[in-house]
Structure formats: C-alpha cells, structure tokens
Write an enzyme that holds these catalytic residues in place. Sequence first.
Site, PDB file in Angstrom:
ATOM      1  N   GLY A   2       0.811  -1.219   0.000  1.00 23.97           N
ATOM      2  CA  GLY A   2       0.000   0.000   0.000  1.00 23.97           C
ATOM      3  C   GLY A   2       0.840   1.262   0.000  1.00 23.97           C
ATOM      4  O   GLY A   2       0.352   2.339  -0.330  1.00 23.97           O
ATOM      5  N   THR A  58       3.132   4.617   0.772  1.00 24.02           N
ATOM      6  CA  THR A  58       2.879   5.854   1.509  1.00 24.02           C
ATOM      7  C   THR A  58       1.383   6.109   1.590  1.00 24.02           C
ATOM      8  O   THR A  58       0.838   6.444   2.644  1.00 24.02           O
ATOM      9  CB  THR A  58       3.528   7.048   0.772  1.00 24.02           C
ATOM     10  OG1 THR A  58       4.922   6.785   0.632  1.00 24.02           O
ATOM     11  CG2 THR A  58       3.314   8.343   1.521  1.00 24.02           C
ATOM     12  N   GLY A 110       5.421  24.843   6.401  1.00 22.61           N
ATOM     13  CA  GLY A 110       4.977  24.497   5.052  1.00 22.61           C
ATOM     14  C   GLY A 110       3.454  24.476   4.962  1.00 22.61           C
ATOM     15  O   GLY A 110       2.803  23.670   5.623  1.00 22.61           O
ATOM     16  N   GLY A 125       1.631  23.747   2.332  1.00 19.32           N
ATOM     17  CA  GLY A 125       1.196  23.010   1.155  1.00 19.32           C
ATOM     18  C   GLY A 125       0.005  22.135   1.521  1.00 19.32           C
ATOM     19  O   GLY A 125      -0.640  22.341   2.556  1.00 19.32           O
ATOM     20  N   VAL A 126      -0.265  21.165   0.656  1.00 20.48           N
ATOM     21  CA  VAL A 126      -1.430  20.308   0.859  1.00 20.48           C
ATOM     22  C   VAL A 126      -1.348  19.582   2.204  1.00 20.48           C
ATOM     23  O   VAL A 126      -2.288  19.620   3.006  1.00 20.48           O
ATOM     24  CB  VAL A 126      -1.531  19.280  -0.290  1.00 20.48           C
ATOM     25  CG1 VAL A 126      -2.661  18.305  -0.023  1.00 20.48           C
ATOM     26  CG2 VAL A 126      -1.739  19.993  -1.614  1.00 20.48           C
ATOM     27  N   GLU A 176       4.947  29.671   6.280  1.00 23.81           N
ATOM     28  CA  GLU A 176       5.140  29.370   4.868  1.00 23.81           C
ATOM     29  C   GLU A 176       6.105  30.382   4.256  1.00 23.81           C
ATOM     30  O   GLU A 176       5.966  31.582   4.458  1.00 23.81           O
ATOM     31  CB  GLU A 176       3.771  29.410   4.153  1.00 23.81           C
ATOM     32  CG  GLU A 176       3.813  29.386   2.650  1.00 23.81           C
ATOM     33  CD  GLU A 176       4.480  28.133   2.088  1.00 23.81           C
ATOM     34  OE1 GLU A 176       4.087  27.020   2.448  1.00 23.81           O
ATOM     35  OE2 GLU A 176       5.421  28.292   1.274  1.00 23.81           O
ATOM     36  N   SER A 219       6.471  19.918   6.960  1.00 17.29           N
ATOM     37  CA  SER A 219       5.852  19.386   5.739  1.00 17.29           C
ATOM     38  C   SER A 219       6.281  20.280   4.588  1.00 17.29           C
ATOM     39  O   SER A 219       5.538  21.124   4.130  1.00 17.29           O
ATOM     40  CB  SER A 219       4.329  19.338   5.873  1.00 17.29           C
ATOM     41  OG  SER A 219       3.820  20.574   6.324  1.00 17.29           O
ATOM     42  N   GLY A 255       7.804  19.061   1.682  1.00 13.85           N
ATOM     43  CA  GLY A 255       8.022  18.360   0.423  1.00 13.85           C
ATOM     44  C   GLY A 255       8.454  16.923   0.659  1.00 13.85           C
ATOM     45  O   GLY A 255       8.413  16.424   1.785  1.00 13.85           O
ATOM     46  N   HIS A 299     -31.829  18.944  -8.372  1.00  9.24           N
ATOM     47  CA  HIS A 299     -32.019  19.898  -7.289  1.00  9.24           C
ATOM     48  C   HIS A 299     -32.571  19.169  -6.075  1.00  9.24           C
ATOM     49  O   HIS A 299     -33.401  18.294  -6.234  1.00  9.24           O
ATOM     50  CB  HIS A 299     -33.007  20.983  -7.723  1.00  9.24           C
ATOM     51  CG  HIS A 299     -33.306  21.967  -6.640  1.00  9.24           C
ATOM     52  ND1 HIS A 299     -32.390  22.921  -6.258  1.00  9.24           N
ATOM     53  CD2 HIS A 299     -34.388  22.129  -5.836  1.00  9.24           C
ATOM     54  CE1 HIS A 299     -32.925  23.646  -5.267  1.00  9.24           C
ATOM     55  NE2 HIS A 299     -34.129  23.178  -5.007  1.00  9.24           N
TER      56      HIS A 299
HETATM   57  C1  LIG Z   1       0.310  12.839   4.525  1.00  7.56           C
HETATM   58  C2  LIG Z   1       0.076  12.538   3.069  1.00  7.56           C
HETATM   59  C3  LIG Z   1      -1.194  12.646   2.538  1.00  7.56           C
HETATM   60  C4  LIG Z   1      -1.424  12.364   1.197  1.00  7.56           C
HETATM   61  N1  LIG Z   1      -2.693  12.481   0.719  1.00  7.56           N
HETATM   62  C5  LIG Z   1      -2.924  12.227  -0.582  1.00  7.56           C
HETATM   63  C6  LIG Z   1      -4.228  12.317  -1.113  1.00  7.56           C
HETATM   64  O1  LIG Z   1      -5.175  12.631  -0.395  1.00  7.56           O
HETATM   65  N2  LIG Z   1      -4.416  12.057  -2.417  1.00  7.56           N
HETATM   66  C7  LIG Z   1      -3.377  11.715  -3.246  1.00  7.56           C
HETATM   67  O2  LIG Z   1      -3.598  11.489  -4.430  1.00  7.56           O
HETATM   68  N3  LIG Z   1      -2.129  11.606  -2.779  1.00  7.56           N
HETATM   69  C8  LIG Z   1      -1.879  11.852  -1.464  1.00  7.56           C
HETATM   70  N4  LIG Z   1      -0.609  11.717  -0.986  1.00  7.56           N
HETATM   71  C9  LIG Z   1       0.472  11.343  -1.937  1.00  7.56           C
HETATM   72  C10 LIG Z   1       0.484   9.828  -2.193  1.00  7.56           C
HETATM   73  O3  LIG Z   1       0.595   9.157  -0.969  1.00  7.56           O
HETATM   74  C11 LIG Z   1       1.638   9.473  -3.106  1.00  7.56           C
HETATM   75  O4  LIG Z   1       1.569  10.230  -4.276  1.00  7.56           O
HETATM   76  C12 LIG Z   1       1.607   7.994  -3.485  1.00  7.56           C
HETATM   77  O5  LIG Z   1       1.684   7.182  -2.340  1.00  7.56           O
HETATM   78  C13 LIG Z   1       2.758   7.652  -4.447  1.00  7.56           C
HETATM   79  O6  LIG Z   1       2.698   6.299  -4.758  1.00  7.56           O
HETATM   80  P1  LIG Z   1       3.979   5.471  -5.187  1.00  7.56           P
HETATM   81  O7  LIG Z   1       3.484   4.099  -5.481  1.00  7.56           O
HETATM   82  O8  LIG Z   1       4.714   6.191  -6.207  1.00  7.56           O
HETATM   83  O9  LIG Z   1       4.945   5.448  -3.912  1.00  7.56           O
HETATM   84  P2  LIG Z   1       4.703   5.069  -2.370  1.00  7.56           P
HETATM   85  O10 LIG Z   1       3.289   5.096  -2.013  1.00  7.56           O
HETATM   86  O11 LIG Z   1       5.639   5.932  -1.615  1.00  7.56           O
HETATM   87  O12 LIG Z   1       5.172   3.572  -2.303  1.00  7.56           O
HETATM   88  C14 LIG Z   1       6.479   3.161  -2.502  1.00  7.56           C
HETATM   89  C15 LIG Z   1       6.697   1.823  -1.809  1.00  7.56           C
HETATM   90  O13 LIG Z   1       7.942   1.315  -2.228  1.00  7.56           O
HETATM   91  C16 LIG Z   1       8.605   0.702  -1.140  1.00  7.56           C
HETATM   92  N5  LIG Z   1      10.040   0.712  -1.438  1.00  7.56           N
HETATM   93  C17 LIG Z   1      10.843   1.796  -1.636  1.00  7.56           C
HETATM   94  N6  LIG Z   1      12.084   1.402  -1.974  1.00  7.56           N
HETATM   95  C18 LIG Z   1      12.068   0.043  -2.001  1.00  7.56           C
HETATM   96  C19 LIG Z   1      13.058  -0.934  -2.292  1.00  7.56           C
HETATM   97  N7  LIG Z   1      14.282  -0.590  -2.666  1.00  7.56           N
HETATM   98  N8  LIG Z   1      12.701  -2.237  -2.194  1.00  7.56           N
HETATM   99  C20 LIG Z   1      11.442  -2.592  -1.840  1.00  7.56           C
HETATM  100  N9  LIG Z   1      10.461  -1.700  -1.561  1.00  7.56           N
HETATM  101  C21 LIG Z   1      10.780  -0.399  -1.650  1.00  7.56           C
HETATM  102  C22 LIG Z   1       8.222   1.590   0.019  1.00  7.56           C
HETATM  103  O14 LIG Z   1       8.349   0.884   1.226  1.00  7.56           O
HETATM  104  C23 LIG Z   1       6.768   1.914  -0.315  1.00  7.56           C
HETATM  105  O15 LIG Z   1       5.891   0.982   0.258  1.00  7.56           O
HETATM  106  C24 LIG Z   1      -0.359  11.966   0.360  1.00  7.56           C
HETATM  107  C25 LIG Z   1       0.926  11.841   0.885  1.00  7.56           C
HETATM  108  C26 LIG Z   1       1.151  12.115   2.228  1.00  7.56           C
HETATM  109  C27 LIG Z   1       2.538  11.961   2.770  1.00  7.56           C
END
Ligand SMILES: Cc1cc2nc3c(=O)[nH]c(=O)nc-3n(C[C@H](O)[C@H](O)[C@H](O)COP(=O)(O)OP(=O)(O)OC[C@H]3O[C@@H](n4cnc5c(N)ncnc54)[C@H](O)[C@@H]3O)c2cc1C
Lengths: 127, 462
Positions: free
Chosen positions: B35, B37, B177, B179-180, B200, B262, B264, B437
């Site tokens: 799942g 981040t 920060g 931001g969002v 900010e 927060s 970035g 409506h």
């Molecule tokens: C507080 C917060 C709130 C957010 N809210 C929203 C929202 O409401 N809506 C939205 O669209 N986005 C939101 N985001 C952004 C969103 O979480 C990310 O854009 C999204 O998770 C990116 O997905 P990803 O698959 O690229 O990476 P990630 O979700 O970061 O997943 C990467 C995975 O790779 C694994 N990994 C990394 N390196 C390795 C390795 N070498 N070997 C094995 N595993 C590895 C990590 O453990 C992780 O599980 C939010 C982010 C945060 C921090």
Amino acid sequence: MNPEDLKYHKEHAWVRVSGKKATMGITDYAQEALGDIVYIDLPESDIHVEAGTEMSEIESTKTSSPVIAPVSGTIVSVNEKLADNPEIINDDPYGKGWIAVIEIDDPAELDELMDASDYEQHIEENK
Amino acid sequence: MNLVVIGSGPGGYVAALKAAQLGAAVTVVEREEVGGTCLNWGCIPTKALIASAEALAQARRLADFGINVNGSLAADLPAIMERKNKIVATQIKGIRALFKSWNISLLSGHASLLDSKTVEVSRSEGTQELLRADRVIIATGSRPAELPMFPFDGAKILSSNDAVNLSELPASFIIIGAGVIGCEFAFILRELGADVTIVEAMPRAVLSEDAEIAEILEKELKKRKIKLITSAKVTGVATTESSVEVVLDGDRKLAAEKVLVSVGRSYNTEHLGLESLGIARGPRGEILVNEKMETSVSGIYAVGDVIGGMLLAHVASKEGIVAAKNACGISAAIDYRVVPAGIFTAPEIGSVGLREHQAQKQGIPYTVGRFPMRGLGKAHAMGEIAGLFKIIAHAETDHILGVHIIGPHASDLIHEGALALQAGITAQALAAMIHAHPTLSEGIMEAAEDIRGTAIHLPKKN
Ligand SMILES: Cc1cc2nc3c(=O)[nH]c(=O)nc-3n(C[C@H](O)[C@H](O)[C@H](O)COP(=O)(O)OP(=O)(O)OC[C@H]3O[C@@H](n4cnc5c(N)ncnc54)[C@H](O)[C@@H]3O)c2cc1C
C-alpha cells in the site's frame, strides 16, 4: 432609527467620536441588507486604515461584503467578541456590535461625514 | 514474461495487478507494508483522521441543527488512531487478497537492480534472493523531505509519518509548510484542540491552486483561528525540554510543543542500483522516463512519486497501468492533460485543469464564471455555505480550461469538471445539462452559466 449623536459614511458605516478616537461599526441598514452575519474578518490593532477603503470583511448567509473605513487613522482596539459571535452586529449594530476604535489622523475629515438625517436621505435616494 | 515490481504503493500495486491481468508472471518486492505511503502514511490514514475531526466539528454544532445533547464532547486520540489503523489494515488485506487472486507473489525485503534482468532482494533475516526479470517496474515512491537544519526526531520535530501516529495531542503545533499536507494537518490538529500556527516561505498557502481558491482557504484557516504566517523563512529551530522554538527570518521567534515539517518529499532512489545501471536522473534526483514510463535503460520502467511531477496517488496508479501495458507489449502513453486533485481541508478543494494565473501566463484568452456556495439551497440545508465554484473557459471557443471548487465535497464534485475537460465540451454545454435539485452540483451549472453573466441565481451584473 439611526442615532442622532453619530456620524455616517455613505458606505454604511458609522462613527461615534470622543476626542481623537472614533468608535465605528456598520449601520442598521447595512446589517439588514446583509442578513444573518456568520463571520467577520476582524482588522488587526495598530494597522492604519484609509477612509473609503476596505478595512474588514463581513460574511452573511447571503453574501460577503467589505466594511469600509469611515475615517482615516490607526486602529487602536477591535471588538474581539465578534470573532465568536458576529451575530451581535445584527442584534445591536450601534451598541455591542461596534467593530473597531480608530485613532483619527485628521479631525477635519469628520466634516465629510453625514448626520443621521442626511444619511437617511442618502439611503432613500439609493433605494 | 517475468515482471518484477519494486514497491507496492499505488504505483507498484496497480502496475502489478494490470500486468497480471495481461498475463505476466508478477513478483512484487516490498520492504515495508503493501500500500506504500498512500495507504500506510498518506491518503488513507489522513482521511480517516479527517473523518474523526469532521465528526467532532459536526458534534460541536449540533445545536445549529436543532439537536440538543447533554454532556461533554471529547476527542479520544487513541480511539481515533485505532479506528484509523483498522481502516488501513482492512485496505492492506484487500490488496493482499487481490494479489492472491491474480497469483502475484509478494516478497518482503529491499530490492536493488544488479543488472537489467536481475533483481536482488535483501530479506529481513539477512539473506539475499535473486529474481530473474524480463522487465522491471520501479515504484519506490518518496518519503518526507528533511530540512538539514532540523532533522526529524520523532518527539518534537515531526514528519507527516509521525503526525499520523500521534499518541497524544500536544497543546500547540507549528507547521512548517502550508502546502497540501501542512494544511490538511492544520485543520485536523486544530479541530482536535491544538493551537496551530503555519509558517510558509511563499506568499500564500497551497501555491499550486488557483489564487482565488487559496484566498478562501486562508480565510477558513483564520475562521478556525489557525494562524498563517506567509513569506517567512524558518532560519533556526531549537528544542528545549518542553518545547520547540522556531526562528523566522533571523529575528522573529515562535514557540510550540511540537513542530511538524511538511516541506516536500524526497525520492526513494538509494541502494537501488540506479547508478551502476546508468539509469538517468533529473536535477532533483527523480528517475527520468519517457511517455511509455520507460527509463533510459530498456525494459526498466519507473512510475509514481519517484519520477517526480505530480505526487498524487491516482497519477502513480495511472503511470503504473501505462508501464504495465508497455512491459507486456501493449503500447500505451501517459496523458497528463486531465488530472483532478483533491485537498482535504475544511472545506475541501477540488481542482482540474488550468488555474487562472496559468491561463494568464500562457496568454490564453479566457473568461471566468463564478458561483458562491452560499447561493445553493443545498449548502444552506447542510449548514456549509462557505466556498466557491470557479470555471475558466476559452474566451473564443468557450471550451472549459479549468474548474476549481472550494466547499463541501469539492473533491468528489470536481469529477464533473474533469469529465467536461476530458470530453472537451464548452461551458455552455455544461450549463445546459439538467442538474438535480437540490444538490451541490448545481453550483457547477451556475458557474458555467455565469461565464455569460446569466446564472439564474445571481443578480444582474453592472
Ligand atoms: C500525509 C500525506 C497525505 C497524502 N494524501 C494524498 C491524497 O489525499 N491524495 C493523493 O492522491 N495523494 C496523497 N498523498 C500522496 C500519495 O501518498 C503518493 O503520491 C503515493 O503514495 C505515491 O505512490 P507510489 O506508489 O509512487 O509510492 P509510495 O506510495 O511511496 O510507495 C512506494 C513503496 O515502495 C517501497 N520501497 C521503496 N524502496 C524500495 C526498495 N528498494 N525495495 C522494496 N520496496 C521499496 C516503500 O516501502 C513503499 O511501500 C499523500 C501523501 C502524504 C505523505
């Protein structure tokens, strides 16, 4: 209806002058036109305001509208009670619903304001 | 075809499922929990916390709805966290079940590329495993960016990862920060009872949004007594026994019990073997890809946060699908023209397409239609009247260029705008569609009509 001892700005603000200080608020006509007030963006103390320009903003259930400074000067106190209970302005626009106290730059500016009867006429004309 | 996906966030897990659907033999390597981040630290946990904060806000104003309650309200933070954890756990199970149903194997450990066809997995037991791969999709995501001046300590200087797992609510917070993520946390922490100040460096909050929308958000922050200090640079942070002191622009000082940084995200590109394979990177360390999501090394794809751009879960997922298709021999290209996005503040923001400042900058002739939330009967019935619908259309062709909404359910409402953009329809066509409506969606119809100055529920313009 509009207290005789106050002076009025055409943008529907009033002042009660005491020495160099002017307590100000919005008129009964203004609060009536706005309807139920739900929020006022209170000005901050110590800032300088210019007569005829926006010094604060009021939101009602109907609309949001600027509060126009009736005189130029520095804000020396603000009615903090309005932050949580802005509806006080609806209930008592000339009393408990005062918005701010302004220390007047130039008392001569007060001559440009209207008295109660002129203000009433001004409302009539603009209806 | 053997496909190895590194990372199981919304980029990786969606890529894995798509590739499996297309017949690939898929292995996903994840060093933490499936799942990513999004599910463990981001989208889902924050939205679960927001739901608790909203419930509290609603409970606080029950009298407005004519409902009297006796007794007091209290936010029980451990219970709120437990609810959040349960929601996350359910979603994790869901992804695992999907993997199982498509025969995707999930391997836990840290993956790195030895060559373009070999992935080495370091297991937590200290053993290594080698995987043969015809294709690899890198979806390693990102983590909270740290400011060198004050690294996260998990106690007083928190990252968003710490903030989603608070065990008790501090009396005061400084959020660095606006931001969002910073703004979403500001509303949560404030509603739960903390004193919140946001600092900010830029002149306004949520810089990526339309300025008019950001201005309304700033007013809503103020209404909730969240202090926002803009155009202020943090120049120092000092922790004491019981608090943190933040110095702004070298002189102004603020103090709070905890600080949330927060500012970035940093890309997870370390120990992946990128350098030895010569995979090209951009100026900020992001992995560079083409429109097929392929890196500079043929057969190796990258998707999601790690490639930079829009750091959004649904963008990562779409990129994952494009990469999976290409890896499986079906040509596909990414299209970023229509990307709706939500910000889950109170009220929410939904946006898609051009912001007004972008239209200006690009020299596109445009017109704007607006409709206030408080013009809708439904908003009054719900008791949530703050907000605005704003539609930007091409001045000559009337095609919709951007839709921006701040108000209740804006993140859901925005999809009508996204569809309008995707389908390339005009504001007039959108305004002509019958809207039910009383709904909040009527605001979109009214704002579209306002482009001609003929919204039914707006007074005549002078
Ligand atoms: C507080 C917060 C709130 C957010 N809210 C929203 C929202 O409401 N809506 C939205 O669209 N986005 C939101 N985001 C952004 C969103 O979480 C990310 O854009 C999204 O998770 C990116 O997905 P990803 O698959 O690229 O990476 P990630 O979700 O970061 O997943 C990467 C995975 O790779 C694994 N990994 C990394 N390196 C390795 C390795 N070498 N070997 C094995 N595993 C590895 C990590 O453990 C992780 O599980 C939010 C982010 C945060 C921090």
